[in-house]
Scaffold this active site. Structure first.
Site, PDB file in Angstrom:
ATOM      1  N   LYS A   6     -61.701  17.874  27.193  1.00  0.00           N
ATOM      2  CA  LYS A   6     -61.788  16.950  26.061  1.00  0.00           C
ATOM      3  C   LYS A   6     -60.838  17.367  24.945  1.00  0.00           C
ATOM      4  CE  LYS A   6     -63.223  13.475  23.614  1.00  0.00           C
ATOM      5  NZ  LYS A   6     -64.610  13.243  23.196  1.00  0.00           N
ATOM      6  N   LYS A  60     -62.636  16.769  13.572  1.00  0.00           N
ATOM      7  CA  LYS A  60     -63.427  17.878  14.117  1.00  0.00           C
ATOM      8  C   LYS A  60     -62.945  18.282  15.502  1.00  0.00           C
ATOM      9  CE  LYS A  60     -66.825  16.835  16.452  1.00  0.00           C
ATOM     10  NZ  LYS A  60     -67.160  16.604  17.877  1.00  0.00           N
TER      11      LYS A  60
END
Length: 298
Positions: free
Chosen positions: A172, A240
């Protein structure tokens, strides 16, 4: 036997994912800290759980879809957390995006209870969550992955086991680097087109037939032209995610200049009024501000 699922985290992504599970016949009980999405899902056949621990009780699998590492640790390890309700043989699946370290830590602790964790972050945004076309990158025990595959297929299309615990989160990180840099590139390209006097929509359509074609150009390029910055994937979330990648790169002594640059652009976008809640295609708005121009197809 009817497969029973617990699901914790009913935000932009989690709520449509639950709807797809129910649509595919999975008995699903849900927990969320705010009650409105729980109440909405009750009408679709979901069952309410009074805590994360309760969501993990007497189920074959418990799935989480949360905002960040802190939320994941709290839901799994905190008071009335999943670890207090999970039973031997249950598979936990964290579909949030966190650091690989968080995934490995929770997997280790769940194994002490006879359970296991798959880290299975997703790509595809709210559109992919709604139409069950998410890409799902899974790290952890391969036998657990095989058991979860029918459940994953109810939520996504491109489903890959990529390695041991934490590998899903590493995949990811790579995904979010590529997506962020492509959003930035599409923003720059459309700004150049507009300032040069050409039609952004016509140029975008032309580019879609060439080597520059991408899902970001297709979906987010259209969002940019239509000025639709309602959040699918928020600036705050992508900020983030890229920070996780940079922290990992720092530990590995890697130089990632593009990721560093776009991370600073996320910071600058977050500083704008409401910027943290822009869709991540709203990075264009920051570059427009810096260039004193606004693209439009009008």
């Amino acid at each position: 036997m009817n497969t029973k699922i617990g699901f914790v985290g009913l935000g932009i992504m989690g709520k449509p994912m639950v709807k797809n599970l129910i649509k595919n016949g999975f008995e699903t009980k849900v927990f969320n800290r705010s009650q409105s999405p729980v109440e909405e899902l009750l009408s679709t056949g979901a069952i309410a759980a009074h805590s994360a621990a309760a969501a993990a009780e007497n189920v074959d699998a418990v799935i989480t879809m949360l905002a960040n590492d802190q939320a994941v640790e709290s839901i799994y390890l905190g008071e009335n957390g999943i670890i207090q309700g999970i039973q031997k043989g249950t598979i936990a699946v964290d579909m949030s995006t966190t650091s690989p370290d968080t995934a490995r830590k929770i997997d280790t602790l769940l194994k002490e209870r006879g359970a296991t964790l798959l880290d299975a972050p997703v790509s595809g945004g709210d559109v992919g969550a709604a139409d069950a076309s998410l890409s799902i990158m899974v790290g952890g025990d391969e036998a657990a992955f095989d058991k979860m595959l029918p459940i994953f297929k109810a939520m996504g299309r491109n489903i890959s086991h990529v390695g041991e615990s934490g590998a899903g989160q590493i995949a990811k990180c790579a995904n979010q680097i590529i997506v962020a840099l492509t959003i930035e590139a599409v923003s720059e390209a459309l700004l150049l087109v507009h300032r040069s006097g050409a039609d952004p929509e016509k140029v975008r359509n032309a580019l879609m037939g060439g080597f520059a074609q991408s899902r970001v150009l297709e979906l987010h390029g259209q969002r940019m032209i239509q000025r639709n910055f309602e959040p699918g994937g928020k600036v705050s979330i992508h900020k983030k995610d890229n920070e996780i990648a940079l922290e990992l790169a720092s530990r590995l002594n890697l130089y990632l200049p593009g990721t560093s640059l776009v991370s600073q652009l996320w910071n600058a976008a977050s500083a704008q009024n409401g910027g943290q809640d822009w869709d991540h295609s709203g990075l264009l708005r920051l570059l427009e501000l810096m260039s004193n121009t606004t693209i439009s197809n009008a």
